[in-house]
Write a protein that holds these residues in place. Structure first.
Motif, PDB file in Angstrom:
ATOM      1  N   GLY A   1      16.091 -13.023 -18.727  1.00 16.96           N
ATOM      2  CA  GLY A   1      16.696 -11.693 -18.760  1.00 16.96           C
ATOM      3  C   GLY A   1      15.665 -10.698 -19.254  1.00 16.96           C
ATOM      4  N   LEU A   2      15.958 -10.034 -20.384  1.00 19.06           N
ATOM      5  CA  LEU A   2      14.943  -9.153 -20.973  1.00 19.06           C
ATOM      6  C   LEU A   2      14.240  -9.845 -22.131  1.00 19.06           C
ATOM      7  N   TRP A   3      15.011 -10.478 -23.014  1.00 21.75           N
ATOM      8  CA  TRP A   3      14.438 -11.043 -24.248  1.00 21.75           C
ATOM      9  C   TRP A   3      14.220 -12.546 -24.193  1.00 21.75           C
ATOM     10  N   GLY A   4      14.784 -13.176 -23.219  1.00 16.66           N
ATOM     11  CA  GLY A   4      14.635 -14.637 -23.159  1.00 16.66           C
ATOM     12  C   GLY A   4      15.440 -15.210 -22.007  1.00 16.66           C
TER      13      GLY A   4
ATOM     14  N   GLU B   1      20.028 -11.714 -25.148  1.00 19.14           N
ATOM     15  CA  GLU B   1      20.158 -10.302 -24.768  1.00 19.14           C
ATOM     16  C   GLU B   1      20.866  -9.515 -25.889  1.00 19.14           C
ATOM     17  N   THR B   2      20.653  -8.212 -25.872  1.00 17.76           N
ATOM     18  CA  THR B   2      21.165  -7.367 -26.958  1.00 17.76           C
ATOM     19  C   THR B   2      22.685  -7.174 -26.851  1.00 17.76           C
ATOM     20  N   PRO B   3      23.398  -7.426 -27.953  1.00 12.63           N
ATOM     21  CA  PRO B   3      24.846  -7.180 -27.921  1.00 12.63           C
ATOM     22  C   PRO B   3      25.129  -5.737 -27.513  1.00 12.63           C
TER      23      PRO B   3
ATOM     24  N   LEU C   1      24.467  -4.365 -24.740  1.00 16.37           N
ATOM     25  CA  LEU C   1      23.660  -4.020 -23.551  1.00 16.37           C
ATOM     26  C   LEU C   1      23.630  -5.254 -22.652  1.00 16.37           C
ATOM     27  N   GLY C   2      22.503  -5.991 -22.658  1.00 15.55           N
ATOM     28  CA  GLY C   2      22.452  -7.218 -21.864  1.00 15.55           C
ATOM     29  C   GLY C   2      23.479  -8.243 -22.320  1.00 15.55           C
ATOM     30  N   GLY C   3      23.842  -8.165 -23.604  1.00 13.32           N
ATOM     31  CA  GLY C   3      24.818  -9.111 -24.164  1.00 13.32           C
ATOM     32  C   GLY C   3      26.203  -8.982 -23.554  1.00 13.32           C
TER      33      GLY C   3
ATOM     34  N   SER D   1      25.720  -1.824 -17.541  1.00 12.51           N
ATOM     35  CA  SER D   1      25.158  -0.488 -17.775  1.00 12.51           C
ATOM     36  C   SER D   1      24.202  -0.499 -18.968  1.00 12.51           C
ATOM     37  N   GLY D   2      23.070   0.218 -18.782  1.00 10.06           N
ATOM     38  CA  GLY D   2      22.031   0.278 -19.819  1.00 10.06           C
ATOM     39  C   GLY D   2      21.280  -1.019 -19.975  1.00 10.06           C
ATOM     40  N   ALA D   3      21.363  -1.898 -19.000  1.00  8.07           N
ATOM     41  CA  ALA D   3      20.700  -3.210 -19.100  1.00  8.07           C
ATOM     42  C   ALA D   3      20.159  -3.635 -17.736  1.00  8.07           C
ATOM     43  N   THR D   4      19.266  -2.810 -17.230  1.00  2.64           N
ATOM     44  CA  THR D   4      18.700  -3.078 -15.902  1.00  2.64           C
ATOM     45  C   THR D   4      17.981  -4.419 -15.840  1.00  2.64           C
ATOM     46  N   PHE D   5      17.260  -4.757 -16.916  1.00  2.63           N
ATOM     47  CA  PHE D   5      16.470  -6.001 -16.896  1.00  2.63           C
ATOM     48  C   PHE D   5      17.372  -7.240 -16.907  1.00  2.63           C
ATOM     49  N   THR D   6      18.392  -7.209 -17.737  1.00  2.91           N
ATOM     50  CA  THR D   6      19.319  -8.346 -17.779  1.00  2.91           C
ATOM     51  C   THR D   6      20.030  -8.473 -16.440  1.00  2.91           C
ATOM     52  N   THR D   7      20.448  -7.325 -15.893  1.00  4.00           N
ATOM     53  CA  THR D   7      21.143  -7.303 -14.605  1.00  4.00           C
ATOM     54  C   THR D   7      20.291  -7.959 -13.520  1.00  4.00           C
TER      55      THR D   7
HETATM   56  C1  LIG Z   1      16.834  -2.151 -28.963  1.00  2.11           C
HETATM   57  C2  LIG Z   1      16.948  -2.205 -27.480  1.00  2.11           C
HETATM   58  C3  LIG Z   1      17.582  -3.293 -26.910  1.00  2.11           C
HETATM   59  C4  LIG Z   1      17.693  -3.405 -25.523  1.00  2.11           C
HETATM   60  N1  LIG Z   1      18.278  -4.494 -24.977  1.00  2.11           N
HETATM   61  C5  LIG Z   1      18.356  -4.613 -23.640  1.00  2.11           C
HETATM   62  C6  LIG Z   1      18.923  -5.768 -23.022  1.00  2.11           C
HETATM   63  O1  LIG Z   1      19.419  -6.695 -23.671  1.00  2.11           O
HETATM   64  N2  LIG Z   1      18.896  -5.830 -21.653  1.00  2.11           N
HETATM   65  C7  LIG Z   1      18.373  -4.836 -20.866  1.00  2.11           C
HETATM   66  O2  LIG Z   1      18.357  -4.976 -19.656  1.00  2.11           O
HETATM   67  N3  LIG Z   1      17.880  -3.734 -21.426  1.00  2.11           N
HETATM   68  C8  LIG Z   1      17.856  -3.592 -22.783  1.00  2.11           C
HETATM   69  N4  LIG Z   1      17.328  -2.470 -23.348  1.00  2.11           N
HETATM   70  C9  LIG Z   1      17.062  -1.307 -22.487  1.00  2.11           C
HETATM   71  C10 LIG Z   1      15.853  -1.430 -21.658  1.00  2.11           C
HETATM   72  O3  LIG Z   1      14.755  -1.262 -22.462  1.00  2.11           O
HETATM   73  C11 LIG Z   1      15.939  -0.375 -20.529  1.00  2.11           C
HETATM   74  O4  LIG Z   1      15.924   0.872 -21.110  1.00  2.11           O
HETATM   75  C12 LIG Z   1      17.203  -0.529 -19.741  1.00  2.11           C
HETATM   76  O5  LIG Z   1      17.218  -1.793 -19.181  1.00  2.11           O
HETATM   77  C13 LIG Z   1      17.353   0.516 -18.658  1.00  2.11           C
HETATM   78  O6  LIG Z   1      18.653   0.331 -18.090  1.00  2.11           O
HETATM   79  P1  LIG Z   1      19.417   1.465 -17.263  1.00  2.11           P
HETATM   80  O7  LIG Z   1      18.511   1.821 -16.126  1.00  2.11           O
HETATM   81  O8  LIG Z   1      20.712   0.826 -16.793  1.00  2.11           O
HETATM   82  O9  LIG Z   1      19.688   2.597 -18.196  1.00  2.11           O
HETATM   83  C14 LIG Z   1      17.196  -2.350 -24.717  1.00  2.11           C
HETATM   84  C15 LIG Z   1      16.574  -1.236 -25.310  1.00  2.11           C
HETATM   85  C16 LIG Z   1      16.455  -1.168 -26.673  1.00  2.11           C
HETATM   86  C17 LIG Z   1      15.794   0.035 -27.256  1.00  2.11           C
END
Ligand SMILES: Cc1cc2nc3c(=O)[nH]c(=O)nc-3n(C[C@H](O)[C@H](O)[C@H](O)COP(=O)(O)O)c2cc1C
Length: 279
Positions: free
Chosen positions: A156-159, A184-186, A188-190, A237-243
């Motif tokens: 995903g993003l972190w592992g 993944e971050t609770p 967001l990716g979580g 949403s806000g988790a493009t990398f996990t997605t």
């Molecule tokens: C503290 C922190 C935690 C994040 N955790 C995740 C995550 O778990 N998965 C993820 O895809 N993006 C995470 N992001 C956001 C990414 O860095 C990136 O901004 C995001 O994937 C963009 O998604 P969007 O295009 O849907 O806004 C995190 C950002 C921060 C600052």
């Protein structure tokens, strides 16, 4: 007389303190290692029970917040309906080269003698290596195979996210997807653990008409009943990398280097059986 007594062994001396410290350390380490050894079988059982719950949950047979089915069956009772088999991922055939009770596909992927290295182009789930043999969990009923659950994983993003993907009896319709471990971050990716998001996987088609893995995670859904909508799940949403990671890992394990050959074989066998049944 008092002076003589003071000259005896000094209980508060450095040597005595050191000796007592060493003795205490020894006792503590014996107790801790004894406990670790004696609790190991129990930990192993708990781990196995946990995996069974994850498989049942992915298959939609056990609610996320419950350890018992709606009709009162325990995890062990429900899991008894499943047949655990080892599969050679290259040939798609069942194999008996490993003991399914103790085999760990993830550990095998790290062993160069029983896994293959993936090229950059092939490695869409960022695995590095892929085990030659994996496990499948098959639930049958009177009509044949009812559900197939496959283990999936990918970055995903972190592992790495580790989970199970369950398919219906057509081997293409998704019954459910669940992750039991990720970093993944609770919020967001979580959100991969959010029951509402997980529900969105039910009924989605894993393969397109040409038999290629076609799952897509989208921010904007295609019109209902359109062809594209059959393969779509909401992006996180806000988790493009996990997605992206989730989309890639699902399509990797559905593909030729994953369980594609095995699932195609099951489908071919099912078609053969239904043709045979008509004669
Ligand atoms: C503290 C922190 C935690 C994040 N955790 C995740 C995550 O778990 N998965 C993820 O895809 N993006 C995470 N992001 C956001 C990414 O860095 C990136 O901004 C995001 O994937 C963009 O998604 P969007 O295009 O849907 O806004 C995190 C950002 C921060 C600052």
């Amino acid at each position: 007389m008092a002076e003589e007594m003071q000259k005896g062994p000094n209980k508060d001396g450095l040597a005595n303190t050191f000796l007592i410290a060493v003795f205490l350390c020894l006792i503590c380490s014996i107790v801790v290692s004894g406990l670790a050894v004696s609790l190991k079988p129990m930990q192993q059982l708990n781990k196995e029970l946990d995996q069974k719950k994850n498989i049942l949950r992915a298959a939609g047979l056990l609610a996320a917040d419950s350890d018992i089915s709606e009709d009162g069956r325990t995890v062990e009772e429900m899991f008894a309906d499943f047949n655990v088999r080892a599969v050679n991922l290259d040939s798609g055939e069942y194999t008996d080269v490993v003991n399914v009770e103790s085999y760990d596909p993830i550990r095998a992927a790290a062993d160069g003698t029983v896994s293959i290295g993936l090229s950059e182009d092939d490695d869409i789930a960022t695995l590095g290596r892929r085990e030659n043999v994996s496990l499948v969990f098959i639930k049958t009923n009177d009509a044949g195979i009812d559900k197939v659950v496959i283990p999936v994983r990918g970055f995903g993003l972190w592992g790495t996210l580790y989970g199970y993907l369950a398919l219906e009896s057509d081997f293409s319709t998704i019954a459910g997807l669940g992750f039991y471990q990720h970093k993944e971050t609770p919020g967001l990716g979580g959100e991969v653990d959010n029951p509402k998001w997980k529900q969105g996987w039910q009924g989605v088609q894993l393969y397109d008409e040409g038999g290629q893995p076609a799952v897509d995670l989208v921010k904007l859904r295609s019109p209902v009943n359109s062809d594209a909508s059959r393969y779509e799940v909401d992006a996180l949403s806000g988790a493009t990398f996990t997605t992206r990671g989730v989309k890639n890992l699902v399509n990797f394990w559905a593909g030729d280097l994953g369980f594609g050959p095995f699932l195609q074989k099951l489908k071919a066998q099912q078609m053969q059986a239904s043709v045979g049944g008509q004669h």
